[in-house]
Write a protein that holds these residues in place. Structure first.
Motif, mmCIF file in Angstrom:
data_model
loop_
_atom_site.group_PDB
_atom_site.id
_atom_site.type_symbol
_atom_site.label_atom_id
_atom_site.label_comp_id
_atom_site.label_asym_id
_atom_site.label_seq_id
_atom_site.Cartn_x
_atom_site.Cartn_y
_atom_site.Cartn_z
ATOM 1 N N ILE A 183 0.824 -1.220 0.000
ATOM 2 C CA ILE A 183 0.000 0.000 0.000
ATOM 3 C C ILE A 183 0.852 1.262 0.000
ATOM 4 O O ILE A 183 0.612 2.174 -0.807
ATOM 5 N N PRO A 184 1.880 1.365 0.884
ATOM 6 C CA PRO A 184 2.737 2.558 0.802
ATOM 7 C C PRO A 184 3.432 2.707 -0.554
ATOM 8 O O PRO A 184 3.528 3.812 -1.086
ATOM 9 N N LEU A 185 3.910 1.593 -1.112
ATOM 10 C CA LEU A 185 4.618 1.668 -2.387
ATOM 11 C C LEU A 185 3.710 2.156 -3.511
ATOM 12 O O LEU A 185 4.126 2.970 -4.349
ATOM 13 N N ILE A 186 2.477 1.689 -3.514
ATOM 14 C CA ILE A 186 1.564 2.077 -4.596
ATOM 15 C C ILE A 186 0.856 3.394 -4.284
ATOM 16 O O ILE A 186 1.010 4.393 -4.998
ATOM 17 N N GLY A 214 -3.796 14.023 -4.343
ATOM 18 C CA GLY A 214 -2.613 13.482 -3.676
ATOM 19 C C GLY A 214 -2.739 13.524 -2.159
ATOM 20 O O GLY A 214 -2.451 12.526 -1.474
ATOM 21 N N ILE A 215 -3.161 14.660 -1.623
ATOM 22 C CA ILE A 215 -3.314 14.787 -0.169
ATOM 23 C C ILE A 215 -4.436 13.878 0.328
ATOM 24 O O ILE A 215 -4.322 13.266 1.402
ATOM 25 N N PHE A 216 -5.504 13.759 -0.441
ATOM 26 C CA PHE A 216 -6.605 12.854 -0.075
ATOM 27 C C PHE A 216 -6.096 11.417 0.054
ATOM 28 O O PHE A 216 -6.387 10.725 1.044
ATOM 29 N N ILE A 217 -5.327 10.975 -0.923
ATOM 30 C CA ILE A 217 -4.778 9.607 -0.896
ATOM 31 C C ILE A 217 -3.892 9.410 0.329
ATOM 32 O O ILE A 217 -4.009 8.410 1.047
ATOM 33 N N LEU A 218 -3.003 10.369 0.570
ATOM 34 C CA LEU A 218 -2.069 10.243 1.695
ATOM 35 C C LEU A 218 -2.792 10.283 3.038
ATOM 36 O O LEU A 218 -2.452 9.527 3.953
ATOM 37 N N PHE A 224 -5.412 6.948 3.121
ATOM 38 C CA PHE A 224 -4.880 5.606 2.908
ATOM 39 C C PHE A 224 -3.496 5.382 3.508
ATOM 40 O O PHE A 224 -3.066 4.243 3.655
ATOM 41 N N ILE A 225 -2.792 6.473 3.850
ATOM 42 C CA ILE A 225 -1.463 6.322 4.435
ATOM 43 C C ILE A 225 -1.505 6.782 5.886
ATOM 44 O O ILE A 225 -1.788 5.986 6.767
ATOM 45 N N ASN A 226 -1.228 8.046 6.149
ATOM 46 C CA ASN A 226 -1.387 8.594 7.502
ATOM 47 C C ASN A 226 -1.330 10.120 7.464
ATOM 48 O O ASN A 226 -0.864 10.719 6.484
ATOM 49 N N THR A 227 -1.794 10.722 8.537
ATOM 50 C CA THR A 227 -1.879 12.187 8.599
ATOM 51 C C THR A 227 -0.502 12.840 8.556
ATOM 52 O O THR A 227 -0.316 13.875 7.907
ATOM 53 N N SER A 280 5.508 7.140 5.552
ATOM 54 C CA SER A 280 4.398 6.386 4.960
ATOM 55 C C SER A 280 4.297 4.993 5.554
ATOM 56 O O SER A 280 3.212 4.415 5.677
ATOM 57 N N VAL A 281 5.451 4.454 5.935
ATOM 58 C CA VAL A 281 5.505 3.098 6.485
ATOM 59 C C VAL A 281 5.419 3.089 8.005
ATOM 60 O O VAL A 281 4.734 2.256 8.604
ATOM 61 N N THR A 282 6.094 4.043 8.660
ATOM 62 C CA THR A 282 6.235 4.001 10.117
ATOM 63 C C THR A 282 5.343 4.984 10.877
ATOM 64 O O THR A 282 5.099 4.802 12.065
ATOM 65 N N ASN A 283 4.905 6.047 10.183
ATOM 66 C CA ASN A 283 4.155 7.133 10.830
ATOM 67 C C ASN A 283 4.988 7.822 11.920
ATOM 68 O O ASN A 283 4.449 8.390 12.869
ATOM 69 N N VAL A 284 6.314 7.749 11.785
ATOM 70 C CA VAL A 284 7.240 8.328 12.771
ATOM 71 C C VAL A 284 8.413 8.967 12.030
ATOM 72 O O VAL A 284 8.900 8.423 11.036
ATOM 73 N N ILE A 285 8.876 10.120 12.524
ATOM 74 C CA ILE A 285 10.084 10.747 11.993
ATOM 75 C C ILE A 285 11.278 10.209 12.773
ATOM 76 O O ILE A 285 11.398 10.438 13.974
ATOM 77 N N SER A 286 12.166 9.500 12.088
ATOM 78 C CA SER A 286 13.300 8.846 12.740
ATOM 79 C C SER A 286 14.617 9.497 12.307
ATOM 80 O O SER A 286 14.706 10.080 11.227
ATOM 81 N N PRO A 287 15.658 9.371 13.146
ATOM 82 C CA PRO A 287 16.971 9.929 12.781
ATOM 83 C C PRO A 287 17.500 9.401 11.452
ATOM 84 O O PRO A 287 18.115 10.140 10.682
ATOM 85 N N GLU A 288 17.271 8.118 11.194
ATOM 86 C CA GLU A 288 17.751 7.537 9.939
ATOM 87 C C GLU A 288 17.085 8.204 8.730
ATOM 88 O O GLU A 288 17.736 8.440 7.707
ATOM 89 N N ALA A 289 15.796 8.504 8.868
ATOM 90 C CA ALA A 289 15.083 9.180 7.786
ATOM 91 C C ALA A 289 15.625 10.592 7.584
ATOM 92 O O ALA A 289 15.771 11.060 6.448
ATOM 93 N N LEU A 290 15.943 11.267 8.668
ATOM 94 C CA LEU A 290 16.497 12.622 8.579
ATOM 95 C C LEU A 290 17.888 12.613 7.947
ATOM 96 O O LEU A 290 18.281 13.571 7.284
ATOM 97 N N LEU A 291 18.624 11.509 8.124
ATOM 98 C CA LEU A 291 19.925 11.387 7.476
ATOM 99 C C LEU A 291 19.761 11.303 5.958
ATOM 100 O O LEU A 291 20.542 11.890 5.201
#
Length: 289
Positions: free
Chosen positions: A39-42, A99-103, A106-109, A155-166
């Motif tokens: 779902i996140p990928l598509i 786009g915002i409707f889909i996110l 179907f994904i997260n806020t 999209s997958v975790t619903n969390v902002i992580s240090p690895e993502a910020l890198l």
């Protein structure tokens, strides 16, 4: 009279959006998850691509006067009168809304909010203000364009992580040498349009030095995923080869007055970013096999 679909497609800056989606996919695949990525990928990438396309279309409207002056943009649909600014705004509004409707649904806020924030940052804060206000426009405004891997991650975790910020940091540091190389190549265009790009305000030699310094910083930044055990040796070896290629182009640009090295650095930087993120992906799946 109907307007060919290709003109609306051009408004979306598809090559730029495609590179963004590559980094978003990598963010999704690297993110820790116990759920299916389908779902996140598509849907996630569909939503991100639509909003990014909307931002690109808004950029066409905001820059329509500048685009008339600059050679590389004189054939854009709005400049040629093929699509009116109103229709372009309507098109952008539809893309953004879908786009915002889909996110959101179907994904997260969090991803929906961050994606919309990146649109505001690029289409309004950068394009309408920063681009005309300071020679550091691309440095400050580059953050908006660096969001895609973070959007993929959330999209997958619903969390902002240090690895993502890198991952965001890699794109953020990559942006100035990438864009300033083009600015050197198109110096006359930016000067004619009176846009305060660094080569126009501080000279080509100063810009080349900054490109070199940012490239050294980029090399250090791209080693960080290995340093924090986010990736392994496959990534490290591959990225160092890619880094040496980038450094080669930048040094040739630094010591030469031939503009072919400016455009060569620009095009290599595009391939380079894709290579870095694909290496992260390959390394991740090799480690987890």
């Amino acid at each position: 009279m109907s307007i060919p679909v290709r003109h609306y497609y051009e408004l979306c800056k598809p090559r730029v959006v495609m590179l963004m989606i590559v980094t978003s996919i990598v963010g999704m695949c690297l993110a820790p998850s116990t759920h299916s990525l389908l779902i996140p990928l598509i849907l996630g990438n569909t939503g991100i691509a639509l909003v990014a396309s909307a931002a690109a279309a808004l950029n066409h409207v905001a820059d329509k006067q500048i685009d008339k002056i600059m050679k590389r943009t004189q054939h854009r649909p709005i400049v040629q009168g093929v699509i009116s600014p109103f229709n372009c705004l309507l098109f952008a509004g539809i893309l953004c809304s879908i786009g915002i409707f889909i996110l959101y649904y179907f994904i997260n806020t969090l991803t929906a909010v961050l994606t919309f924030a990146s649109l505001i940052g690029y289409a309004f804060f950068y394009t309408l203000y920063l681009k005309h206000a300071t020679s550091q426009n691309i440095v400050i405004g580059g953050l908006a364009g660096a969001f895609p891997p973070l959007l993929g991650w959330t999209s997958v975790t619903n969390v902002i992580s240090p690895e993502a910020l890198l991952l965001v940091l890699i794109i953020y540091v990559w942006t100035p040498p990438h864009f300033w190389a083009l600015a050197i190549y198109r110096l006359e265009d930016y000067a004619k349009a009176n846009i305060p790009m660094l080569p126009h305000t501080h000279g080509v030699a100063y810009t080349k030095l900054n490109i070199l310094l940012y490239t050294v910083l980029l090399i250090a930044t791209t080693i960080m995923p290995y340093a924090i055990s986010m990736s392994g040796l496959v990534y490290l070896i591959g990225v160092m080869i890619a880094n040496m290629g980038f450094l080669y182009y930048v040094i040739k640009l630094y010591i030469s007055d031939d503009k072919k090295y400016a455009i060569g650095t620009f095009w290599y930087s595009i391939y380079y970013l894709g290579i870095v993120f694909i290496l992260l992906l390959i390394d991740h799946y090799i480690i987890n096999c």
